[in-house]
Design an enzyme around this catalytic site. Sequence first.
Site, short mmCIF file in Angstrom:
data_model
loop_
_atom_site.label_atom_id
_atom_site.label_comp_id
_atom_site.label_asym_id
_atom_site.label_seq_id
_atom_site.Cartn_x
_atom_site.Cartn_y
_atom_site.Cartn_z
CB CYS A 122 2.46 -28.49 38.93
SG CYS A 122 2.31 -26.92 38.06
CG ASP A 297 9.73 -31.17 39.15
OD1 ASP A 297 8.54 -30.85 39.07
OD2 ASP A 297 10.52 -31.08 38.19
CG HIS A 299 6.19 -30.57 36.82
ND1 HIS A 299 6.79 -29.72 37.73
CD2 HIS A 299 5.16 -29.87 36.28
CE1 HIS A 299 6.15 -28.56 37.72
NE2 HIS A 299 5.17 -28.62 36.86
#
Length: 451
Positions: A122, A297, A299
């Site tokens: 990430c 994000d 993820h």
Amino acid sequence: MEFLTKITQQLGLVGEIDKVGSVFVLGEEYRPYIFKTQGKADDAETAFGSFLGNAQTNPQLLSDIETRIFFTYRTQFTPIPRDEEGPSPINLTLFFRDNPINTLENVLTDPDSFYSDIGWGCMIRTGQSLLANAIQRVKQTREFRVNLENIDIKEMSIIQWFQDDWKYPLSLHNFVKVEGKKSGMKPGQWFGPSSTARSIQSLINDFPDCGIDRCLISPQSADIYEDEMIRVFEENKRANVLLLFATRLGVNEINSIYWSDIFQILKSSYSVGIAGGKPSSSLYFFGYQNDYLFYLDPHQTQSSSLDMDDNSYYRSCHGHRFSKIHISETDPSMLLGMLISGKAEWDLFKDEFKNSRIIQFVASKPSDDIYEGVDLSPGSVSVHSIQSDLQDTGDYIDVGNFMSEKANSSQPSKNEEFENVKCKNQRILICENPSETEIEQVLVEDSTTDN
């Protein structure tokens, strides 16, 4: 279809954007909502407008957010061989975040290679996002806006540089490769802000076609050495310079004294975003409203870009879906990105940030490094000795370890006072009573390097 798209966009954002307070996106300011009072609309759109109180999210704001390039976890990409001393590619997270069939196939056919960056990539993805938006600004200016119905060829070429394969210059694979050479980082290990900054610098140096002429990094602070910038602009007064500051602005959370400075950075026209967020869980921050930071994000898991057609891949790197987090809830470790285009902008940049508590202008690099002359190459005896004494949490020294033996002391904590000390090479003097003293040396890299 257009109306359904509007509904999707509005429902996805109505909970994230407040009606009061300007929204700032990398130097641009927007009213959060506009109110429709004129024009015709069909019954469904009128009803939906009533549901939102006749408020419509500012389309210019949505367009700017949609234009931000961002990258996420990918699966089934070109394999990255495991290092014998590195982590295993097999972990339970993959069975929940990826297609179990894909994971099982990889385990059976090639258990010693990484086919996904789920669980460890990430920070690299947010670093890629920061870099991509810097390149986009150089190649297409800040005024560029994406149209997902019509691929922009120039921007598509930028996005393709980040595809997950060794042959693409800014791929996750090459982030892992260059940092492995520099610091011994292994595939599957989580990058910190400093590791990401070093990788970006190396990749830019090896790929001049990206349009960024120089990348200067400050691995453990936000210091800018003015003599280095002067040399850059003496060589090329129009040089595009990417400044990367890997810094820590508190112990467990961002010290509130720095909040306004973080907002100033995201409000600045020189900002290309911030990579950071939570411990071992990086996010890409691109703007804010009131005391909330807006982020994309990484993820969410997507298929390999190599398995997508151009249209699908192009859309997968853009989108309205973002979230927000109160600044008090963010991790203090972060990577700040600023883009300076030319000597004239450098002069304006210095004036804009002359009172910043984060960005500091230093005439030249100091020479009083406590480890000057010591071999700090990966695997050296000196590094092993230092690492045995210090716990590195995402590229940063946990000073709390030095204080652990004092934790039960009856003396009041002074940690809050230490947070505001602006020293790079520190000798911390601990005095419990006049008859007992202990001196600890703390290494905090402060060099702005250009290798």
